[in-house]
Motif scaffolding. Structure first.
Motif, PDB file in Angstrom:
ATOM      1  N   PHE A 117       0.836  -1.191   0.000  1.00  0.00           N
ATOM      2  CA  PHE A 117       0.000   0.000   0.000  1.00  0.00           C
ATOM      3  C   PHE A 117       0.878   1.250   0.000  1.00  0.00           C
ATOM      4  N   ASP A 118       0.297   2.374  -0.411  1.00  0.00           N
ATOM      5  CA  ASP A 118       0.918   3.659  -0.133  1.00  0.00           C
ATOM      6  C   ASP A 118       0.813   3.925   1.370  1.00  0.00           C
ATOM      7  N   ILE A 119       1.586   4.888   1.856  1.00  0.00           N
ATOM      8  CA  ILE A 119       1.514   5.221   3.279  1.00  0.00           C
ATOM      9  C   ILE A 119       1.265   6.713   3.475  1.00  0.00           C
ATOM     10  N   PHE A 134       7.577  10.953  -1.232  1.00  0.00           N
ATOM     11  CA  PHE A 134       8.811  10.429  -1.812  1.00  0.00           C
ATOM     12  C   PHE A 134       8.881   8.912  -1.679  1.00  0.00           C
ATOM     13  N   MET A 135       8.525   8.387  -0.502  1.00  0.00           N
ATOM     14  CA  MET A 135       8.580   6.942  -0.281  1.00  0.00           C
ATOM     15  C   MET A 135       7.645   6.203  -1.232  1.00  0.00           C
ATOM     16  N   ASN A 136       6.432   6.730  -1.398  1.00  0.00           N
ATOM     17  CA  ASN A 136       5.459   6.076  -2.277  1.00  0.00           C
ATOM     18  C   ASN A 136       5.925   6.103  -3.728  1.00  0.00           C
ATOM     19  N   SER A 145       9.518  -2.565  -1.717  1.00  0.00           N
ATOM     20  CA  SER A 145       8.650  -2.123  -0.632  1.00  0.00           C
ATOM     21  C   SER A 145       9.397  -2.104   0.693  1.00  0.00           C
ATOM     22  N   THR A 146       8.866  -1.337   1.634  1.00  0.00           N
ATOM     23  CA  THR A 146       9.350  -1.369   3.011  1.00  0.00           C
ATOM     24  C   THR A 146       8.221  -1.865   3.911  1.00  0.00           C
ATOM     25  N   GLY A 147       8.593  -2.332   5.085  1.00  0.00           N
ATOM     26  CA  GLY A 147       7.624  -2.961   5.961  1.00  0.00           C
ATOM     27  C   GLY A 147       6.464  -2.080   6.368  1.00  0.00           C
ATOM     28  N   ASP A 148       6.692  -0.772   6.473  1.00  0.00           N
ATOM     29  CA  ASP A 148       5.603   0.108   6.900  1.00  0.00           C
ATOM     30  C   ASP A 148       4.569   0.330   5.801  1.00  0.00           C
ATOM     31  N   GLN A 149       4.781  -0.244   4.623  1.00  0.00           N
ATOM     32  CA  GLN A 149       3.796  -0.145   3.545  1.00  0.00           C
ATOM     33  C   GLN A 149       2.842  -1.338   3.514  1.00  0.00           C
ATOM     34  N   GLU A 171      15.425  -6.499   5.881  1.00  0.00           N
ATOM     35  CA  GLU A 171      14.779  -7.751   5.490  1.00  0.00           C
ATOM     36  C   GLU A 171      13.615  -7.502   4.539  1.00  0.00           C
ATOM     37  N   ASP A 172      12.935  -6.357   4.693  1.00  0.00           N
ATOM     38  CA  ASP A 172      11.815  -6.033   3.818  1.00  0.00           C
ATOM     39  C   ASP A 172      12.291  -5.697   2.408  1.00  0.00           C
ATOM     40  N   VAL A 173      13.335  -4.901   2.311  1.00  0.00           N
ATOM     41  CA  VAL A 173      13.895  -4.534   1.005  1.00  0.00           C
ATOM     42  C   VAL A 173      14.442  -5.772   0.304  1.00  0.00           C
ATOM     43  N   GLU A 174      15.157  -6.600   1.048  1.00  0.00           N
ATOM     44  CA  GLU A 174      15.746  -7.805   0.461  1.00  0.00           C
ATOM     45  C   GLU A 174      14.665  -8.749  -0.055  1.00  0.00           C
ATOM     46  N   PHE A 175      13.588  -8.917   0.734  1.00  0.00           N
ATOM     47  CA  PHE A 175      12.528  -9.821   0.308  1.00  0.00           C
ATOM     48  C   PHE A 175      11.775  -9.262  -0.899  1.00  0.00           C
ATOM     49  N   SER A 176      11.428  -7.984  -0.868  1.00  0.00           N
ATOM     50  CA  SER A 176      10.654  -7.424  -1.977  1.00  0.00           C
ATOM     51  C   SER A 176      11.476  -7.395  -3.268  1.00  0.00           C
TER      52      SER A 176
END
Length: 235
Positions: A117-119, A134-136, A145-149, A171-176
């Motif tokens: 999702f966007d945040i 910027f993050m979105n 993606s990052t975990g807070d999304q 871990e979120d960046v690596e997985f996505s």
């Protein structure tokens, strides 16, 4: 499709009750809270919410325990889940009311393996608006993606990829990054509301520069274990 929301916690007593109360209203098939050894009453609050659920519109809440480490906790929740889709939610983040419907629509395409999702932040702030925009945009361009999304993924795809790598950060960046190589990922424009506490506590400009620096170190190959020393309070 069935959905399980997985929430990792470590000393989240200030926010977890509200997050569970709001998430349970959304009608997911299960909510798994995976605690990494909280000492502040988080577990008591989760157990109290779990005891109150059961109404027709509520999602059952279950408390699991494992050693601290966000990747380890997320993987433990995924291993306990039996649903078609896994949704990874931070303890200080709230999904939009139509999150389930939006994910159902996105995953109706069999080529879609997951998404996010966007945040937006929970407090109005010029800095917060700039940072979230910027993050979105960055996530939409890079498909990372990052975990807070509030990342979500088909359980079978998650298992095929071997879950999150057991690293203390990124871990979120690596997985996505691995996820986007397996198929199409979706960036849902509806926003998850997440806490501004880290940005506010350390100062938005300082935090932005720190995040950029950590991301740069990661992309040039510095070990996540070394990077974690600069981040602080990783969970």
């Amino acid at each position: 499709m069935t959905f399980t929301v997985i929430i990792p916690t470590l000393n989240e007593a200030d926010v977890i009750e509200t997050t569970l109360r709001l998430t349970a209203r959304l009608g997911f098939d299960a909510i798994l809270v995976v605690d990494g050894g909280s000492t502040d009453g988080t577990r008591v609050l989760v157990e109290a919410v779990a005891a109150r659920t059961g109404e027709p519109v509520s999602s059952p809440v279950q408390l699991l325990s494992t050693s601290a480490g966000r990747a380890r906790q997320l993987n433990a929740g995924a291993a306990a889940a039996t649903s078609d889709v896994l949704v990874f939610l931070h303890a200080d983040s709230h999904l939009p009311a139509d999150a389930g419907q939006l994910m159902q629509q996105a995953l109706a395409d069999p080529n879609v393996v997951g998404g996010r999702f966007d945040i937006r932040f929970d407090r109005p702030s010029v800095w917060g608006q700039i940072i979230s925009t910027f993050m979105n945009a960055r996530s939409r361009i890079t498909r990372i993606s990052t975990g807070d999304q509030a990342m979500f993924v088909r359980r079978q795809v998650f298992e095929r990829l071997g879950g999150f790598s057991d690293i203390p950060i990124m871990e979120d960046v690596e997985f996505s990054t691995r996820l986007k190589r397996t198929g199409r990922t979706v960036a849902i424009e509806r926003q998850v509301t997440t806490s501004y506490r880290r940005w506010e506590g350390q100062g938005p400009l300082r935090t932005v520069l720190l995040m950029w620096a950590l991301r740069f170190l990661y992309w040039i190959g510095v070990s996540p274990r070394r990077i974690a020393r600069f981040y602080g309070n990783v969970r």
